[in-house]
Motif scaffolding. Structure first.
Motif, mmCIF file in Angstrom:
data_model
loop_
_atom_site.group_PDB
_atom_site.id
_atom_site.type_symbol
_atom_site.label_atom_id
_atom_site.label_comp_id
_atom_site.label_asym_id
_atom_site.label_seq_id
_atom_site.Cartn_x
_atom_site.Cartn_y
_atom_site.Cartn_z
ATOM 1 N N LYS A 181 0.846 -1.182 0.000
ATOM 2 C CA LYS A 181 0.000 0.000 0.000
ATOM 3 C C LYS A 181 0.889 1.242 0.000
ATOM 4 N N THR A 182 0.714 2.129 -0.961
ATOM 5 C CA THR A 182 1.536 3.335 -1.045
ATOM 6 C C THR A 182 0.859 4.465 -0.280
ATOM 7 N N GLU A 183 1.643 5.148 0.531
ATOM 8 C CA GLU A 183 1.115 6.240 1.348
ATOM 9 C C GLU A 183 1.867 7.519 1.011
ATOM 10 N N ARG A 184 1.139 8.613 0.826
ATOM 11 C CA ARG A 184 1.785 9.898 0.597
ATOM 12 C C ARG A 184 2.282 10.446 1.919
ATOM 13 N N THR A 185 3.476 10.987 1.874
ATOM 14 C CA THR A 185 4.052 11.596 3.068
ATOM 15 C C THR A 185 4.120 13.105 2.866
ATOM 16 N N PRO A 186 4.436 13.853 3.905
ATOM 17 C CA PRO A 186 4.509 15.313 3.766
ATOM 18 C C PRO A 186 5.615 15.740 2.802
ATOM 19 N N ILE A 187 5.800 17.028 2.677
ATOM 20 C CA ILE A 187 6.789 17.598 1.774
ATOM 21 C C ILE A 187 8.155 16.974 2.023
ATOM 22 N N SER A 188 8.802 16.603 0.936
ATOM 23 C CA SER A 188 10.100 15.940 1.001
ATOM 24 C C SER A 188 11.228 16.952 1.147
ATOM 25 N N LYS A 189 12.285 16.566 1.822
ATOM 26 C CA LYS A 189 13.457 17.424 1.953
ATOM 27 C C LYS A 189 14.439 17.188 0.810
ATOM 28 N N GLN A 190 14.352 16.038 0.148
ATOM 29 C CA GLN A 190 15.191 15.756 -1.011
ATOM 30 C C GLN A 190 14.402 16.176 -2.237
ATOM 31 N N ARG A 191 14.675 17.399 -2.695
ATOM 32 C CA ARG A 191 13.821 17.959 -3.727
ATOM 33 C C ARG A 191 14.560 19.023 -4.519
ATOM 34 N N ASN A 192 13.899 19.514 -5.541
ATOM 35 C CA ASN A 192 14.334 20.709 -6.238
ATOM 36 C C ASN A 192 13.604 21.856 -5.548
ATOM 37 N N LYS A 193 14.292 22.569 -4.666
ATOM 38 C CA LYS A 193 13.619 23.559 -3.821
ATOM 39 C C LYS A 193 13.061 24.733 -4.605
ATOM 40 N N HIS A 194 13.692 25.082 -5.711
ATOM 41 C CA HIS A 194 13.190 26.205 -6.509
ATOM 42 C C HIS A 194 11.872 25.837 -7.191
ATOM 43 N N LEU A 195 11.830 24.639 -7.740
ATOM 44 C CA LEU A 195 10.607 24.159 -8.387
ATOM 45 C C LEU A 195 9.480 24.017 -7.367
ATOM 46 N N GLN A 196 9.800 23.506 -6.198
ATOM 47 C CA GLN A 196 8.801 23.347 -5.142
ATOM 48 C C GLN A 196 8.223 24.706 -4.738
ATOM 49 N N THR A 197 9.087 25.694 -4.566
ATOM 50 C CA THR A 197 8.634 27.027 -4.172
ATOM 51 C C THR A 197 7.701 27.622 -5.212
ATOM 52 N N ILE A 198 8.069 27.514 -6.476
ATOM 53 C CA ILE A 198 7.243 28.066 -7.557
ATOM 54 C C ILE A 198 5.891 27.366 -7.622
ATOM 55 N N LEU A 199 5.886 26.047 -7.475
ATOM 56 C CA LEU A 199 4.618 25.314 -7.533
ATOM 57 C C LEU A 199 3.696 25.672 -6.375
ATOM 58 N N VAL A 200 4.240 25.836 -5.179
ATOM 59 C CA VAL A 200 3.408 26.186 -4.026
ATOM 60 C C VAL A 200 2.838 27.593 -4.200
ATOM 61 N N GLU A 201 3.647 28.518 -4.690
ATOM 62 C CA GLU A 201 3.151 29.879 -4.925
ATOM 63 C C GLU A 201 2.082 29.895 -6.017
ATOM 64 N N ALA A 202 2.278 29.111 -7.069
ATOM 65 C CA ALA A 202 1.272 29.023 -8.137
ATOM 66 C C ALA A 202 -0.015 28.386 -7.616
ATOM 67 N N ALA A 203 0.132 27.418 -6.714
ATOM 68 C CA ALA A 203 -1.044 26.738 -6.160
ATOM 69 C C ALA A 203 -1.858 27.662 -5.263
ATOM 70 N N LYS A 204 -1.232 28.675 -4.702
ATOM 71 C CA LYS A 204 -1.975 29.634 -3.882
ATOM 72 C C LYS A 204 -2.858 30.524 -4.740
ATOM 73 N N LEU A 205 -2.431 30.793 -5.978
ATOM 74 C CA LEU A 205 -3.197 31.652 -6.882
ATOM 75 C C LEU A 205 -4.144 30.891 -7.804
ATOM 76 N N ALA A 206 -3.841 29.650 -8.095
ATOM 77 C CA ALA A 206 -4.597 28.876 -9.090
ATOM 78 C C ALA A 206 -6.097 28.762 -8.800
#
Length: 74
Positions: free
Chosen positions: A15-40
């Motif tokens: 069974k696959t479970e989603r976990t919270p925001i990952s620390k191993q990431r592309n932080k710039h892409l993550q930041t842009i997506l979260v900001e876009a998600a606030k306006l979308a």
């Protein structure tokens, strides 16, 4: 989604479970997506529905992450 840092994936007994925001990431892409998600939700009725549904289950941050995951799926 994992590369963007919007979730990690853990597997328990097939069974696959989603976990919270990952620390191993592309932080710039993550930041842009979260900001876009606030306006979308202001511009898309479909994303507004996703936001409201998740907001009922949890809080605003959880709803924003749900919208960001949907944007990545697009």
């Amino acid at each position: 989604m994992s590369y963007c840092g919007l979730c990690g994936a853990r597997e328990f007994g097939g069974k696959t479970e989603r976990t919270p925001i990952s620390k191993q990431r592309n932080k710039h892409l993550q930041t842009i997506l979260v900001e876009a998600a606030k306006l979308a939700p202001r511009w898309s009725t479909e994303l507004a529905l996703v936001y409201e549904r998740e907001k009922q289950r949890g809080n605003r941050n959880r709803a924003t992450l749900a919208v960001a995951r949907k944007l990545v799926a697009y």
